[in-house]
Design a protein around this motif. Structure first.
Motif, PDB file in Angstrom:
ATOM      1  N   PHE A 204       2.218   9.322 140.036  1.00  0.00           N
ATOM      2  CA  PHE A 204       2.343   8.260 139.048  1.00  0.00           C
ATOM      3  C   PHE A 204       2.240   8.825 137.641  1.00  0.00           C
ATOM      4  O   PHE A 204       1.671   9.907 137.433  1.00  0.00           O
ATOM      5  CB  PHE A 204       1.311   7.145 139.274  1.00  0.00           C
ATOM      6  N   VAL A 205       2.826   8.132 136.690  1.00  0.00           N
ATOM      7  CA  VAL A 205       2.706   8.465 135.268  1.00  0.00           C
ATOM      8  C   VAL A 205       2.293   7.181 134.559  1.00  0.00           C
ATOM      9  O   VAL A 205       2.978   6.162 134.664  1.00  0.00           O
ATOM     10  CB  VAL A 205       4.045   8.951 134.657  1.00  0.00           C
ATOM     11  N   VAL A 206       1.149   7.230 133.882  1.00  0.00           N
ATOM     12  CA  VAL A 206       0.688   6.079 133.110  1.00  0.00           C
ATOM     13  C   VAL A 206       0.670   6.471 131.651  1.00  0.00           C
ATOM     14  O   VAL A 206       0.210   7.570 131.312  1.00  0.00           O
ATOM     15  CB  VAL A 206      -0.773   5.691 133.444  1.00  0.00           C
ATOM     16  N   CYS A 207       1.137   5.601 130.781  1.00  0.00           N
ATOM     17  CA  CYS A 207       0.925   5.857 129.375  1.00  0.00           C
ATOM     18  C   CYS A 207       0.283   4.639 128.750  1.00  0.00           C
ATOM     19  O   CYS A 207       0.415   3.516 129.251  1.00  0.00           O
ATOM     20  CB  CYS A 207       2.211   6.219 128.656  1.00  0.00           C
ATOM     21  N   GLY A 208      -0.491   4.865 127.721  1.00  0.00           N
ATOM     22  CA  GLY A 208      -1.146   3.770 127.032  1.00  0.00           C
ATOM     23  C   GLY A 208      -1.203   4.083 125.553  1.00  0.00           C
ATOM     24  O   GLY A 208      -1.357   5.244 125.158  1.00  0.00           O
ATOM     25  N   ASN A 209      -1.005   3.074 124.741  1.00  0.00           N
ATOM     26  CA  ASN A 209      -1.153   3.270 123.297  1.00  0.00           C
ATOM     27  C   ASN A 209      -1.334   1.924 122.608  1.00  0.00           C
ATOM     28  O   ASN A 209      -1.061   0.873 123.197  1.00  0.00           O
ATOM     29  CB  ASN A 209       0.045   4.026 122.701  1.00  0.00           C
ATOM     30  N   ILE A 210      -1.808   1.989 121.381  1.00  0.00           N
ATOM     31  CA  ILE A 210      -2.026   0.759 120.630  1.00  0.00           C
ATOM     32  C   ILE A 210      -0.730   0.321 119.964  1.00  0.00           C
ATOM     33  O   ILE A 210       0.013   1.148 119.429  1.00  0.00           O
ATOM     34  CB  ILE A 210      -3.169   0.975 119.621  1.00  0.00           C
ATOM     35  N   VAL A 211      -0.483  -0.978 120.056  1.00  0.00           N
ATOM     36  CA  VAL A 211       0.723  -1.557 119.438  1.00  0.00           C
ATOM     37  C   VAL A 211       0.307  -2.816 118.678  1.00  0.00           C
ATOM     38  O   VAL A 211      -0.791  -3.335 118.884  1.00  0.00           O
ATOM     39  CB  VAL A 211       1.782  -1.948 120.510  1.00  0.00           C
ATOM     40  N   LYS A 212       1.190  -3.290 117.807  1.00  0.00           N
ATOM     41  CA  LYS A 212       0.957  -4.612 117.214  1.00  0.00           C
ATOM     42  C   LYS A 212       1.087  -5.633 118.331  1.00  0.00           C
ATOM     43  O   LYS A 212       1.941  -5.482 119.206  1.00  0.00           O
ATOM     44  CB  LYS A 212       1.980  -4.879 116.112  1.00  0.00           C
ATOM     45  N   HIS A 213       0.237  -6.653 118.287  1.00  0.00           N
ATOM     46  CA  HIS A 213       0.189  -7.580 119.411  1.00  0.00           C
ATOM     47  C   HIS A 213       1.550  -8.193 119.723  1.00  0.00           C
ATOM     48  O   HIS A 213       1.955  -8.263 120.886  1.00  0.00           O
ATOM     49  CB  HIS A 213      -0.857  -8.671 119.169  1.00  0.00           C
ATOM     50  N   ASP A 214       2.266  -8.599 118.690  1.00  0.00           N
ATOM     51  CA  ASP A 214       3.568  -9.245 118.907  1.00  0.00           C
ATOM     52  C   ASP A 214       4.585  -8.293 119.539  1.00  0.00           C
ATOM     53  O   ASP A 214       5.371  -8.688 120.405  1.00  0.00           O
ATOM     54  CB  ASP A 214       4.147  -9.750 117.569  1.00  0.00           C
ATOM     55  N   GLU A 215       4.563  -7.030 119.071  1.00  0.00           N
ATOM     56  CA  GLU A 215       5.483  -6.042 119.650  1.00  0.00           C
ATOM     57  C   GLU A 215       5.148  -5.807 121.122  1.00  0.00           C
ATOM     58  O   GLU A 215       6.043  -5.665 121.964  1.00  0.00           O
ATOM     59  CB  GLU A 215       5.380  -4.705 118.902  1.00  0.00           C
ATOM     60  N   GLY A 216       3.845  -5.750 121.411  1.00  0.00           N
ATOM     61  CA  GLY A 216       3.398  -5.560 122.793  1.00  0.00           C
ATOM     62  C   GLY A 216       3.860  -6.704 123.679  1.00  0.00           C
ATOM     63  O   GLY A 216       4.315  -6.499 124.802  1.00  0.00           O
ATOM     64  N   ALA A 217       3.751  -7.925 123.145  1.00  0.00           N
ATOM     65  CA  ALA A 217       4.149  -9.094 123.923  1.00  0.00           C
ATOM     66  C   ALA A 217       5.652  -9.047 124.199  1.00  0.00           C
ATOM     67  O   ALA A 217       6.102  -9.366 125.308  1.00  0.00           O
ATOM     68  CB  ALA A 217       3.773 -10.372 123.178  1.00  0.00           C
ATOM     69  N   SER A 218       6.430  -8.608 123.202  1.00  0.00           N
ATOM     70  CA  SER A 218       7.878  -8.561 123.421  1.00  0.00           C
ATOM     71  C   SER A 218       8.246  -7.434 124.390  1.00  0.00           C
ATOM     72  O   SER A 218       9.152  -7.580 125.228  1.00  0.00           O
ATOM     73  CB  SER A 218       8.614  -8.484 122.073  1.00  0.00           C
ATOM     74  N   LEU A 219       7.518  -6.306 124.309  1.00  0.00           N
ATOM     75  CA  LEU A 219       7.692  -5.219 125.289  1.00  0.00           C
ATOM     76  C   LEU A 219       7.451  -5.733 126.704  1.00  0.00           C
ATOM     77  O   LEU A 219       8.224  -5.455 127.616  1.00  0.00           O
ATOM     78  CB  LEU A 219       6.646  -4.130 125.023  1.00  0.00           C
ATOM     79  N   CYS A 220       6.363  -6.477 126.873  1.00  0.00           N
ATOM     80  CA  CYS A 220       5.999  -6.975 128.201  1.00  0.00           C
ATOM     81  C   CYS A 220       7.057  -7.935 128.743  1.00  0.00           C
ATOM     82  O   CYS A 220       7.349  -7.932 129.933  1.00  0.00           O
ATOM     83  CB  CYS A 220       4.624  -7.643 128.192  1.00  0.00           C
TER      84      CYS A 220
END
Lengths: 135, 184
Positions: B100-116
């Protein structure tokens, strides 16, 4: 017009565009730090070369050999741009062959070859499975 | 607890999660290259199937390039893109059945929501649908603001042999921690 030659590096492919023999080659791995900066000059060169070929097509077909082992998604976009230029030139009446070489066990490169092949009508796009490693 | 006990616990906990390696902090393109080489070498030494290694490497590159380009915690030198760094974490590991490959990083909340939202759509597709979606995206002209992120995400979903997993943890200051896990 001069030949374009970029040697292979750890992260970028060998690129050779030879105006005399009308042969184009791209070989190796492609995940440059900045794909736009790497492919920009190649696309510019290609535009100039294909622009010359349109009014006076060469006697023999233009042949591009692609031998890639890996490329990232930004490079895939750039390759698409290369192929779109070749296809529109072929539609204008220039004979073009693209040979997509891959090792016969390499599922990823075979699939990419199939994906790209769908965009060609006028270019002859050949999937070339090889028994020997490309590297 | 001694310092050795402390870090032994930390080390064992990571290994217990199947971690092969994990990097936390600022990543640059040169760190991506070095970690990628180490990953390929380990796979070669263990005689991992070449197709598995390729898929794993491809997901790793796209994941790390997303951190470098899109982490909200970033450093940019004046000379432009190649020297940019983004902060985050990338972990490569193995469970009983998969790498598996996991990545994590901080994003602006709205950008994160649109990514999801984009990832939800991808996670619901079967492999044939992902493949044809990739082909469509390949033909679209690149938008100025988007340096290939969406096609990178599709590449990750395409190489993953199980549906991708992802999530967003709200940090309360308009930012959120985004993470994405792919399996090979």
């Amino acid at each position: 017009m001069d030949r374009l030659y970029l040697p292979r590096t750890d992260r970028s492919p060998l690129v050779e565009l030879d105006v005399d023999s009308h042969r184009l080659r791209i070989e190796g791995e492609s995940y440059p730090e900045d794909a736009a900066a790497f492919f920009g000059p190649i696309l510019a060169w290609l535009d100039a070369y294909l622009g010359q070929c349109r009014p006076t097509p060469p006697d023999s077909p233009i042949v591009m050999d692609v031998r890639l082992l890996y490329f990232n998604s930004s490079s895939a976009k750039a390759l698409m741009n290369v192929f779109q230029r070749l296809e529109s030139t072929a539609r204008a009446g220039v004979e073009i062959d693209v040979n997509w070489h891959y090792h016969l066990d390499d599922e990823t490169m075979m699939e990419f070859g199939e994906d790209f092949s769908e965009d060609f009508e006028s270019v002859r796009f050949n999937l070339c499975a090889s028994e020997t490693e490309l590297a | 607890m001694s310092i050795a006990d402390d870090y032994l616990y930390f080390h064992q906990r990571m290994l217990g999660h199947g971690v092969i390696f994990s990097f936390v902090g600022y990543v640059s393109e040169s760190i991506l290259f070095s970690l990628g080489e180490a990953l390929k070498q380990k796979m070669r030494l263990e005689a991992t199937d070449a197709n598995v290694t390729k898929r794993l490497f491809s997901v790793f590159v796209e994941q790390v390039q997303n951190i470098i380009r899109y982490s909200d915690e970033r450093l940019e030198a004046g000379s432009g893109r190649p020297s940019e760094m983004g902060s985050g974490m990338v972990t490569v590991g193995r469970d009983e059945a998969h790498f598996f490959v996991v990545c994590g990083n901080i994003v602006k909340h709205d950008e994160g929501a649109s990514l999801c939202r984009r990832l939800e759509a991808l996670a619901a597709m079967d492999s044939a649908a992902i493949r044809s979606h990739y082909r469509e995206k390949l033909r679209e002209p690149a938008e100025e603001s988007d340096r290939g992120a969406s096609i990178g995400l599709i590449e990750i979903a395409r190489r993953s042999t199980r549906p991708i997993e992802f999530g967003l943890a709200d940090l309360g200051d308009g930012r959120a921690f985004f993470c994405l896990k792919a399996y090979i």
